[in-house]
Design a protein around this motif. Sequence first.
Motif, PDB file in Angstrom:
ATOM      1  N   UNK A   7       0.820  -1.225   0.000  1.00  0.00           N
ATOM      2  CA  UNK A   7       0.000   0.000   0.000  1.00  0.00           C
ATOM      3  C   UNK A   7       0.852   1.271   0.000  1.00  0.00           C
ATOM      4  N   UNK A   8       1.982   1.268   0.697  1.00  0.00           N
ATOM      5  CA  UNK A   8       2.841   2.458   0.700  1.00  0.00           C
ATOM      6  C   UNK A   8       3.440   2.696  -0.680  1.00  0.00           C
ATOM      7  N   UNK A   9       3.824   1.604  -1.325  1.00  0.00           N
ATOM      8  CA  UNK A   9       4.373   1.697  -2.669  1.00  0.00           C
ATOM      9  C   UNK A   9       3.322   2.245  -3.633  1.00  0.00           C
ATOM     10  N   UNK A  10       2.112   1.730  -3.507  1.00  0.00           N
ATOM     11  CA  UNK A  10       1.021   2.175  -4.377  1.00  0.00           C
ATOM     12  C   UNK A  10       0.796   3.677  -4.195  1.00  0.00           C
ATOM     13  N   UNK A 121      10.230  -4.274  -7.949  1.00  0.00           N
ATOM     14  CA  UNK A 121       9.548  -3.684  -6.792  1.00  0.00           C
ATOM     15  C   UNK A 121       8.733  -4.705  -6.013  1.00  0.00           C
ATOM     16  N   UNK A 122       8.866  -5.976  -6.367  1.00  0.00           N
ATOM     17  CA  UNK A 122       8.144  -7.043  -5.669  1.00  0.00           C
ATOM     18  C   UNK A 122       9.106  -7.778  -4.752  1.00  0.00           C
ATOM     19  N   UNK A 156      22.613   3.763  -7.316  1.00  0.00           N
ATOM     20  CA  UNK A 156      21.199   4.024  -7.522  1.00  0.00           C
ATOM     21  C   UNK A 156      20.740   4.805  -6.291  1.00  0.00           C
ATOM     22  N   UNK A 157      20.381   6.065  -6.472  1.00  0.00           N
ATOM     23  CA  UNK A 157      20.037   6.956  -5.361  1.00  0.00           C
ATOM     24  C   UNK A 157      21.184   6.915  -4.357  1.00  0.00           C
ATOM     25  N   UNK A 170      15.347  -0.029   0.242  1.00  0.00           N
ATOM     26  CA  UNK A 170      14.068   0.660   0.351  1.00  0.00           C
ATOM     27  C   UNK A 170      14.306   2.159   0.400  1.00  0.00           C
ATOM     28  N   UNK A 171      13.495   2.896  -0.376  1.00  0.00           N
ATOM     29  CA  UNK A 171      13.620   4.344  -0.447  1.00  0.00           C
ATOM     30  C   UNK A 171      12.224   4.931  -0.603  1.00  0.00           C
TER      31      UNK A 171
END
Length: 178
Positions: A7-10, A121-122, A156-157, A170-171
């Motif tokens: 849900x946070x990713x969404x 992202x999974x 990456x970042x 995680x970012x």
Amino acid sequence: NHYMDYSWQKKFFYTAYVTGSDTWSNTTLSKFGGELASTLKSGAMILDVGCGRGKFAFELANGSFRVIGLDYIKEIIDRDNAEVRNRKLETKVRFMVGDIFNVPLTDQSFDAVTDIGLLQHIHPEDWSEYRNEVSRVLKKGGYFFVVAFSKDTNKYLTFNPKASAVSDFEHENVFHHF
């Protein structure tokens, strides 16, 4: 059923698409389209999972393929379908709201499934469910085409996947697997 909470990713992806801060949507994809086009027959049915703005789906539809783009952000799907009408591609491409863990489409109905940036992202614990759904909708002998982050990436970042002992990062509440 999958047990990770996305849900946070969404929320992150929803905000990015609504505000236009989805910088990844500007990635050039023609190289990937060319690779896929050389393996599929004209008129092939392709499912593009995690389609976002539909850039890859439109590219495939502009060729000789029929495409369904799937994403879980309704607002971006609505925009994509409006763009289908603008480009007069109703017979070649359409977009629908859906979840990779429960694809609302028929078994063995696609010649290819494409994933440009979704699998990364999974969470690995959910890969078997992802694989089960992709396998279910893919025709026997069909193609699975995925583009995902590489562990060989230097930066990456704030993360250096190549030098790190771990593959997960995680970012901003978004999971990234390299």
